[in-house]
Design a protein around this motif. Structure first.
Motif, PDB file in Angstrom:
ATOM      1  N   PHE A   1       2.729   7.741   0.123  1.00  0.00           N
ATOM      2  CA  PHE A   1       4.175   7.798  -0.101  1.00  0.00           C
ATOM      3  C   PHE A   1       4.922   7.589   1.214  1.00  0.00           C
ATOM      4  CE2 PHE A   1       2.208  10.150  -3.483  1.00  0.00           C
ATOM      5  CZ  PHE A   1       2.908   9.735  -4.612  1.00  0.00           C
ATOM      6  N   GLU A   2       5.929   6.753   1.151  1.00  0.00           N
ATOM      7  CA  GLU A   2       6.784   6.490   2.298  1.00  0.00           C
ATOM      8  C   GLU A   2       8.229   6.730   1.879  1.00  0.00           C
ATOM      9  OE1 GLU A   2       7.608   2.480   4.637  1.00  0.00           O
ATOM     10  OE2 GLU A   2       5.678   3.365   5.211  1.00  0.00           O
ATOM     11  N   PHE A   3       8.785   7.852   2.313  1.00  0.00           N
ATOM     12  CA  PHE A   3      10.167   8.194   1.981  1.00  0.00           C
ATOM     13  C   PHE A   3      11.088   7.609   3.051  1.00  0.00           C
ATOM     14  CE2 PHE A   3       7.911  11.045  -0.684  1.00  0.00           C
ATOM     15  CZ  PHE A   3       8.766  11.445  -1.696  1.00  0.00           C
ATOM     16  N   ARG A   4      12.132   6.947   2.588  1.00  0.00           N
ATOM     17  CA  ARG A   4      13.068   6.303   3.506  1.00  0.00           C
ATOM     18  C   ARG A   4      14.505   6.556   3.051  1.00  0.00           C
ATOM     19  NH1 ARG A   4      11.751   1.594   6.623  1.00  0.00           N
ATOM     20  NH2 ARG A   4       9.508   1.271   6.906  1.00  0.00           N
TER      21      ARG A   4
ATOM     22  N   GLY B   1       0.788  -1.224   0.000  1.00  0.00           N
ATOM     23  CA  GLY B   1       0.000   0.000   0.000  1.00  0.00           C
ATOM     24  C   GLY B   1       0.816   1.268   0.000  1.00  0.00           C
ATOM     25  N   LYS B   2       2.144   1.151  -0.135  1.00  0.00           N
ATOM     26  CA  LYS B   2       3.012   2.316  -0.061  1.00  0.00           C
ATOM     27  C   LYS B   2       3.914   2.435  -1.296  1.00  0.00           C
ATOM     28  CE  LYS B   2       1.752   3.411   4.178  1.00  0.00           C
ATOM     29  NZ  LYS B   2       1.019   4.659   4.492  1.00  0.00           N
ATOM     30  N   VAL B   3       4.047   3.663  -1.802  1.00  0.00           N
ATOM     31  CA  VAL B   3       5.100   3.982  -2.757  1.00  0.00           C
ATOM     32  C   VAL B   3       6.347   4.283  -1.933  1.00  0.00           C
ATOM     33  CG1 VAL B   3       5.942   5.680  -4.424  1.00  0.00           C
ATOM     34  CG2 VAL B   3       3.558   4.911  -4.523  1.00  0.00           C
ATOM     35  N   VAL B   4       7.350   3.441  -2.069  1.00  0.00           N
ATOM     36  CA  VAL B   4       8.585   3.610  -1.296  1.00  0.00           C
ATOM     37  C   VAL B   4       9.642   4.265  -2.175  1.00  0.00           C
ATOM     38  CG1 VAL B   4      10.442   2.416  -0.082  1.00  0.00           C
ATOM     39  CG2 VAL B   4       8.075   1.662   0.219  1.00  0.00           C
ATOM     40  N   ALA B   5      10.244   5.337  -1.658  1.00  0.00           N
ATOM     41  CA  ALA B   5      11.269   6.056  -2.427  1.00  0.00           C
ATOM     42  C   ALA B   5      12.226   6.740  -1.472  1.00  0.00           C
ATOM     43  CB  ALA B   5      10.623   7.078  -3.357  1.00  0.00           C
ATOM     44  N   ALA B   6      13.384   7.146  -2.011  1.00  0.00           N
ATOM     45  CA  ALA B   6      14.378   7.850  -1.207  1.00  0.00           C
ATOM     46  C   ALA B   6      14.344   9.359  -1.460  1.00  0.00           C
ATOM     47  CB  ALA B   6      15.778   7.318  -1.501  1.00  0.00           C
ATOM     48  N   PHE B   7      14.003   9.763  -2.677  1.00  0.00           N
ATOM     49  CA  PHE B   7      13.855  11.179  -2.982  1.00  0.00           C
ATOM     50  C   PHE B   7      13.018  11.326  -4.237  1.00  0.00           C
ATOM     51  CE2 PHE B   7      17.576   9.913  -5.387  1.00  0.00           C
ATOM     52  CZ  PHE B   7      17.614  10.720  -6.523  1.00  0.00           C
ATOM     53  N   CYS B   8      12.594  12.552  -4.524  1.00  0.00           N
ATOM     54  CA  CYS B   8      11.856  12.789  -5.763  1.00  0.00           C
ATOM     55  C   CYS B   8      12.324  14.093  -6.380  1.00  0.00           C
ATOM     56  CB  CYS B   8      10.344  12.805  -5.527  1.00  0.00           C
ATOM     57  SG  CYS B   8       9.733  14.145  -4.490  1.00  0.00           S
ATOM     58  N   MET B   9      12.151  14.193  -7.683  1.00  0.00           N
ATOM     59  CA  MET B   9      12.540  15.382  -8.439  1.00  0.00           C
ATOM     60  C   MET B   9      11.423  15.687  -9.419  1.00  0.00           C
ATOM     61  SD  MET B   9      16.480  14.283  -9.326  1.00  0.00           S
ATOM     62  CE  MET B   9      16.821  15.785 -10.243  1.00  0.00           C
ATOM     63  N   GLY B  10      10.908  16.909  -9.377  1.00  0.00           N
ATOM     64  CA  GLY B  10       9.819  17.230 -10.279  1.00  0.00           C
ATOM     65  C   GLY B  10       9.399  18.672 -10.185  1.00  0.00           C
ATOM     66  N   THR B  11       8.127  18.904 -10.483  1.00  0.00           N
ATOM     67  CA  THR B  11       7.565  20.248 -10.483  1.00  0.00           C
ATOM     68  C   THR B  11       6.756  20.475  -9.212  1.00  0.00           C
ATOM     69  OG1 THR B  11       5.526  19.566 -11.580  1.00  0.00           O
ATOM     70  CG2 THR B  11       7.400  20.113 -12.994  1.00  0.00           C
ATOM     71  N   ARG B  12       6.216  21.666  -9.093  1.00  0.00           N
ATOM     72  CA  ARG B  12       5.400  21.992  -7.927  1.00  0.00           C
ATOM     73  C   ARG B  12       4.209  21.049  -7.809  1.00  0.00           C
ATOM     74  NH1 ARG B  12       6.770  24.062  -3.329  1.00  0.00           N
ATOM     75  NH2 ARG B  12       5.243  22.734  -2.333  1.00  0.00           N
ATOM     76  N   ARG B  13       3.694  20.602  -8.955  1.00  0.00           N
ATOM     77  CA  ARG B  13       2.577  19.646  -8.928  1.00  0.00           C
ATOM     78  C   ARG B  13       2.947  18.406  -8.129  1.00  0.00           C
ATOM     79  NH1 ARG B  13       1.005  15.353 -13.554  1.00  0.00           N
ATOM     80  NH2 ARG B  13      -1.025  14.670 -12.729  1.00  0.00           N
ATOM     81  N   LEU B  14       4.158  17.898  -8.357  1.00  0.00           N
ATOM     82  CA  LEU B  14       4.612  16.707  -7.640  1.00  0.00           C
ATOM     83  C   LEU B  14       4.768  17.001  -6.154  1.00  0.00           C
ATOM     84  CD1 LEU B  14       5.757  13.768  -7.791  1.00  0.00           C
ATOM     85  CD2 LEU B  14       8.013  14.808  -8.006  1.00  0.00           C
ATOM     86  N   TYR B  15       5.373  18.139  -5.818  1.00  0.00           N
ATOM     87  CA  TYR B  15       5.624  18.467  -4.415  1.00  0.00           C
ATOM     88  C   TYR B  15       4.313  18.634  -3.646  1.00  0.00           C
ATOM     89  CZ  TYR B  15      10.223  19.444  -6.443  1.00  0.00           C
ATOM     90  OH  TYR B  15      11.424  19.340  -7.115  1.00  0.00           O
ATOM     91  N   ASP B  16       3.322  19.226  -4.284  1.00  0.00           N
ATOM     92  CA  ASP B  16       2.012  19.355  -3.642  1.00  0.00           C
ATOM     93  C   ASP B  16       1.354  17.989  -3.471  1.00  0.00           C
ATOM     94  OD1 ASP B  16       2.321  22.089  -3.552  1.00  0.00           O
ATOM     95  OD2 ASP B  16       1.136  22.476  -5.364  1.00  0.00           O
ATOM     96  N   TYR B  17       1.595  17.104  -4.415  1.00  0.00           N
ATOM     97  CA  TYR B  17       0.951  15.785  -4.395  1.00  0.00           C
ATOM     98  C   TYR B  17       1.499  14.910  -3.269  1.00  0.00           C
ATOM     99  CZ  TYR B  17      -1.484  11.782  -6.449  1.00  0.00           C
ATOM    100  OH  TYR B  17      -2.325  10.723  -6.664  1.00  0.00           O
TER     101      TYR B  17
END
Length: 622
Positions: A288-291, A265-281
């Protein structure tokens, strides 16, 4: 202190210059990664350059918002890149900055064990929540470990930083100083895939099963697969990084993470890079589970995801399967990053797949990126033993566990057509392949691939024969009972050597066409098995083509021969062939029955126990 975190926060809240005043000469400074770079702190650090000396800047991925690699900062700063971005590439090429090749999964351990001690960590965080915790937002990766292990940690508090969830939090009490800065987070705009990237993306999608868990790098080629996943179901994500394209798949219901075997049930990631749309999302989004990378990039953690699929880019691949991803000869270009972590993790996963992707040529089309051997200075990132799938716009090559001869032939077949003859000659010179080996002069006709269900309900994959099928054809023949061999070839064959098998595999797809019935399509290509082949050879003098079939005894009486005949008739008519001829032994009643169902007039002539058949396409049976 924890109960009164507000007082601690206010006490440690200072201006940027005051926060950085404690930095000593010769210190090693870690700067937050990618779009999580603390912009005000970096600018202030540059302003302080005249009072500093021999500062080592440790950076995982430089987003390029500022540059401490300029010549005027030479005495103050020396950049040590753990992954090379566009802002650092020129400095490293000129010898004005350093590159440390290292697996991303191992960097946190190096920091913790003192092999890469961090004196100062400059990070960017969200404002404290009601319990006194700040989130590292879009950059958890190795930033969290660096912040925890550094002697002195300065956090740039930015209200534009999304509050991401997971193992992404630091308490106010763990941070030495805070600096406020209300500025937009650095954004990353993904380039639109070109036609080559789209072709590669479509091929990759064919390898992805429902309920797979994906890792993709940031780049137009790995990301090009997303538009072709719309018909997939219940995909999961366990990835080092992601960008805006993932949002579309989530909102379309394609990525649900419901079927993941780890972190369900989780999107697991270490970091993300994108636009403001992504950051708001991702802000406060429990999907999302950042680790940290010490978890996300651990191959043993990755392997716990069933159907784990890793998709990563290569710069060049040689004919033995060695992958260079971080350099162009002696020029360092990018880095190892998490590529090997995910290649090995997906390979260990149950039903996992490791995929390396690259265009067949450089952008100008002048240089092949599948090469006879890696150029001097090129670094092997993924070894011959690690490589599994390789994909270019010309096809998919599965090379894991295959001999060098099979690898070379498979990789040549997905190289750009303009370079195949050159690669074939090099492979012969290097004694990788047979000296008489040939290749089709026409591109593999993927449009003739089709799935069909036989009388027993088994799905069979029918496709044109490839030059790399030579061994599979031999195995089919050797697996036939002696009487079957005689029925097919009118003689007893004690051997079926390369010189006989090769012409059956290396066809031109026009006057010579062969369709193989393949089982095992759900497994890697190396486990495919040919159970039947139908082929024709056109006689340009008559316009008729001689046709023949070979079917494994276990797959006879299941409609395979009838399907192959009808399919070859369709192809032959497209090629303007007038009809088929065949020689069939009188006792081969099943084959005679198959030909009788062609749907076209058939004439027969019996001579010395052999029926000479002729099927005319010019008119159909009434």
């Amino acid at each position: 202190m924890i109960l009164n975190w507000q007082a601690t926060y206010q006490k440690r809240l200072v201006d940027a210059a005051s926060a950085l005043a404690k930095i000593r000469r010769g210190a090693r400074i870690f700067i937050g990664s990618a779009c999580g770079e603390p912009q005000l702190l970096v600018r202030t650090l540059l302003d302080m350059a005249p009072s500093l000396a021999d500062i080592e800047i440790i950076h995982f991925l430089d987003a390029g918002t500022t540059s401490y690699n300029e010549e005027k900062y030479t005495e103050a700063f020396r950049h040590n890149a753990l992954f090379i971005g566009t802002n650092t590439r020129a400095a490293i090429k000129e010898g004005n900055a350093d590159y440390t090749p290292v697996f991303l999964s191992e960097i946190p351990l190096m920091i913790q064990q003192g092999a890469m001690p961090i004196d100062v960590a400059l990070i960017s965080v969200s404002p404290p929540d009601s319990s006194g915790y700040v989130s590292l937002g879009v950059s958890v990766d190795i930033t969290k470990t660096a912040a925890e292990e550094a002697t002195y940690t300065v956090a740039e508090v930015n209200p534009n930083m999304p509050r991401t969830l997971g193992d992404s939090f630091l308490h106010v009490s763990e941070i030495s100083a805070f600096v406020k800065n209300d500025t937009p987070i650095a954004e990353f705009e993904q380039k639109s895939p070109d036609h080559i990237a789209r072709s590669i993306g479509q091929l990759i999608s064919d390898l992805i099963d429902n309920e797979s868990t994906l890792q993709t790098g940031v780049g137009k080629i790995p990301a090009s697969v997303f538009p072709y996943l719309c018909n997939k179901k219940d995909l999961g994500i366990h990835t080092e990084t992601f960008s805006d394209g993932l949002i579309d798949l989530i909102e379309a219901g394609v990525v649900t993470c419901r079927k993941k075997t780890l972190n369900q049930g989780k999107v697991v990631a270490a970091f993300c890079m994108g636009t403001r749309r992504l950051y708001d999302y991702v802000h406060n989004n429990p999907l999302f589970e950042f680790r940290p990378c010490k978890y996300v990039n651990d191959p043993y953690v990755i392997a716990q995801n069933d159907r784990m699929v890793s998709i990563n880019s290569a710069l060049t691949v040689d004919l033995t399967g060695q992958v260079c991803s971080d350099s162009l000869g002696f020029e360092f270009y990018s880095g190892i990053g998490g590529q090997v972590d995910f290649v090995r993790g997906s390979a260990m996963s149950k039903r996992g797949k490791s995929i390396m992707v690259l265009p067949s040529t450089t952008e100008d089309g002048k240089i092949s990126r599948i090469v006879p051997c890696l150029s001097p200075g090129s670094g092997v990132v993924v070894t011959r033993g690690d490589i599994h799938y390789v994909v270019t716009e010309y096809g998919i090559a599965y090379v894991h566990g295959k001999s060098v001869r099979d690898r070379a032939m498979t990789l040549i077949n997905i190289a750009h057509p303009d370079f195949r003859s050159e690669l074939l000659a090099a492979a012969k010179q290097q004694r990788y392949i047979f000296q008489d080996q040939t290749l089709p002069v026409v591109l593999y006709p993927k449009e003739y691939e089709v799935h069909w269900v036989d009388k027993q309900g088994v799905e069979i994959f029918f496709r044109p024969v490839k030059a790399t099928d030579e061994r599979a054809i031999q195995e089919l023949i050797y697996d036939l009972p002696e009487q079957f061999v005689f029925t097919r070839f009118f003689q007893s064959l004690k051997s079926f050597p390369h010189k006989v098998a090769m012409p059956l595999a290396a066809i031109d797809y026009n006057d010579k066409m062969a369709i193989a019935a393949v089982i095992g399509k759900e497994e890697p290509e190396g486990r495919e098995k040919i159970v039947a082949i139908g082929r024709y050879i056109n006689n340009p003098n008559t316009g008729f083509a001689e046709i023949a079939f070979t079917t494994h005894q276990d797959w006879q009486n299941r409609g395979v021969g009838t399907f192959l005949l009808q399919y070859l008739i369709r192809i032959a008519k497209e090629k303007k062939i007038a009809g088929f001829t065949a020689d069939v032994l009188r006792q081969n009643r099943p084959m005679l029955l198959v030909f009788s169902k062609s749907g076209y007039p058939m004439t027969t002539h019996l001579e010395e126990g052999v029926y000479e058949l002729k099927i005319d396409f010019s008119q159909e049976n009434i």
